[in-house]
Write an enzyme that holds these catalytic residues in place. Structure first.
Site, PDB file in Angstrom:
ATOM      1  CD1 TRP A   1      -2.011  -2.158   2.018  1.00  0.00           C
ATOM      2  CD2 TRP A   1      -2.843  -1.301  -0.002  1.00  0.00           C
ATOM      3  NE1 TRP A   1      -2.988  -3.224   1.479  1.00  0.00           N
ATOM      4  CE2 TRP A   1      -3.606  -2.683   0.184  1.00  0.00           C
ATOM      5  CE3 TRP A   1      -3.340  -0.706  -1.234  1.00  0.00           C
ATOM      6  CZ2 TRP A   1      -4.441  -3.241  -0.697  1.00  0.00           C
ATOM      7  CZ3 TRP A   1      -4.272  -1.277  -2.055  1.00  0.00           C
ATOM      8  CH2 TRP A   1      -4.835  -2.405  -1.760  1.00  0.00           C
TER       9      TRP A   1
ATOM     10  CG  ASP B   1      -3.440   4.265   4.277  1.00  0.00           C
ATOM     11  OD1 ASP B   1      -4.406   4.170   4.941  1.00  0.00           O
ATOM     12  OD2 ASP B   1      -3.490   3.710   3.106  1.00  0.00           O
TER      13      ASP B   1
ATOM     14  CE  LYS C   1      -8.487  -3.344   4.164  1.00  0.00           C
ATOM     15  NZ  LYS C   1      -8.433  -4.612   3.604  1.00  0.00           N
TER      16      LYS C   1
END
Length: 332
Positions: A78, A164, A188
């Protein structure tokens, strides 16, 4: 689900959701909480475009006389994706580090995302030449979690740190005041896919209205300032997703807050990791114990056949989707 986002009833829903999240994370008054769309991937671009539109960053860049660089800590898929996106948009990235040297000589890549290099080996840019520092706290594919304190203590306080937290938000206490911005897709830990949380320090939203070039390349749907001024509703927001997030935020409060959830996540992670560590001949965890994720636990069995049998037996016990990411295999 069909409620008008301009109605009084929905205004109370989104206002309460924001207020509850502010309490749960102890978000200071000089930070805005935004409900946006586009997920973490959208925020890869939004981070770069908004920071380079902010008055403080543009003044710093003007003083330097050339484009500021963006520091990226690449700890897995990511953060690598964030780096790729801003490079595509014209950023001049500075890679602080990109994983560590692989110890697997049979592997085709010399890079492994299983640990972090020592801080003295980090290639942080000079503060006066850096617009911001970006990292992903928890890499879901590789199972590596970067302690925020490690990054925050290493970075000069004058440089905004952007994190993030898509897969770690609400799982532990956060000192929001040390960040420039926190971005997190809700899907999530907070609610359904479709809403993205941005917590941003208000001074980074300041713009020089006479500087027309500042927002020339910034789409409205990614503009933090635009959403802030409109109370996160310049257009129709993902109303149901925000409603569910609000319920989750209230649930967190009733559980005792994020400190209670941190204890819970540690207890659950310990159940798995202690078993792995107790049976090294059968289970192997590739990630450095200091940085093993308490959110996404990755490990291997001796053979792919045994891993397939493990996944099948787990499914019979209603433990589904434990197969590791296709790029790594194993169990996750």
């Amino acid at each position: 689900m069909e409620m008008s986002h301009r109605s009084k009833a929905y205004s109370e829903i989104i206002t309460n959701a924001e207020g509850t999240l502010r309490r749960v994370l102890s978000v200071p008054d000089n930070y805005s909480i935004l409900f946006m769309q586009g997920g973490g991937t959208g925020e890869f671009a939004a981070t770069y475009l908004n920071l380079f539109a902010s008055k403080s960053v543009r003044e710093k860049q003007s003083k330097l006389g050339r484009q500021l660089r963006c520091d990226y800590l690449v700890t897995g898929t990511w953060s690598k994706g964030g780096l790729k996106e801003v490079t595509r948009l014209g950023a001049i990235p500075n890679v602080v580090f990109n994983g560590i040297e692989s110890s697997d000589k049979d592997h085709c890549s010399a890079i492994a995302y299983t640990s972090l290099p020592p801080v003295p080996e980090w290639n942080l840019g000079k503060p006066e030449e850096t617009a911001y520092v970006y990292y992903c706290e928890n890499e879901t594919i590789h199972g590596l979690e970067t302690p925020s304190s490690l990054v925050l203590d290493a970075v000069d306080p004058s440089v905004p740190v952007i994190c993030d937290m898509s897969s770690s938000m609400l799982s532990h206490p956060v000192d929001v005041s040390r960040f420039g911005a926190i971005i997190a897709g809700a899907q999530k830990n907070m609610g359904p896919a479709g809403v993205t949380i941005v917590i941003v320090r208000k001074d980074l939203l300041e713009r020089d209205e006479s500087d027309k070039d500042a927002i020339q390349r910034l789409p409205s749907v990614l503009d933090w300032c635009y959403f802030d001024k409109a109370g996160s509703m310049p257009n129709t927001p993902p109303t149901f997703a925000i409603y569910v997030c609000g319920l989750v935020f209230k649930w967190v409060e009733t559980q005792g807050g994020v400190s209670a959830l941190e204890r819970l996540r540690k207890a659950r992670a310990d159940l798995v990791y202690n078993t792995i560590d107790a049976h090294p001949d059968f289970f192997s965890g590739p990630v450095d114990k200091r940085y093993r994720s308490a959110m996404n636990l990755v490990f291997n069995l001796p053979t792919p056949e045994l891993e397939a049998e493990f996944i099948a037996r787990a499914a019979k016990r209603n433990m589904i989707q434990l197969k590791g990411h296709r790029s790594l295999g194993g169990i996750r």
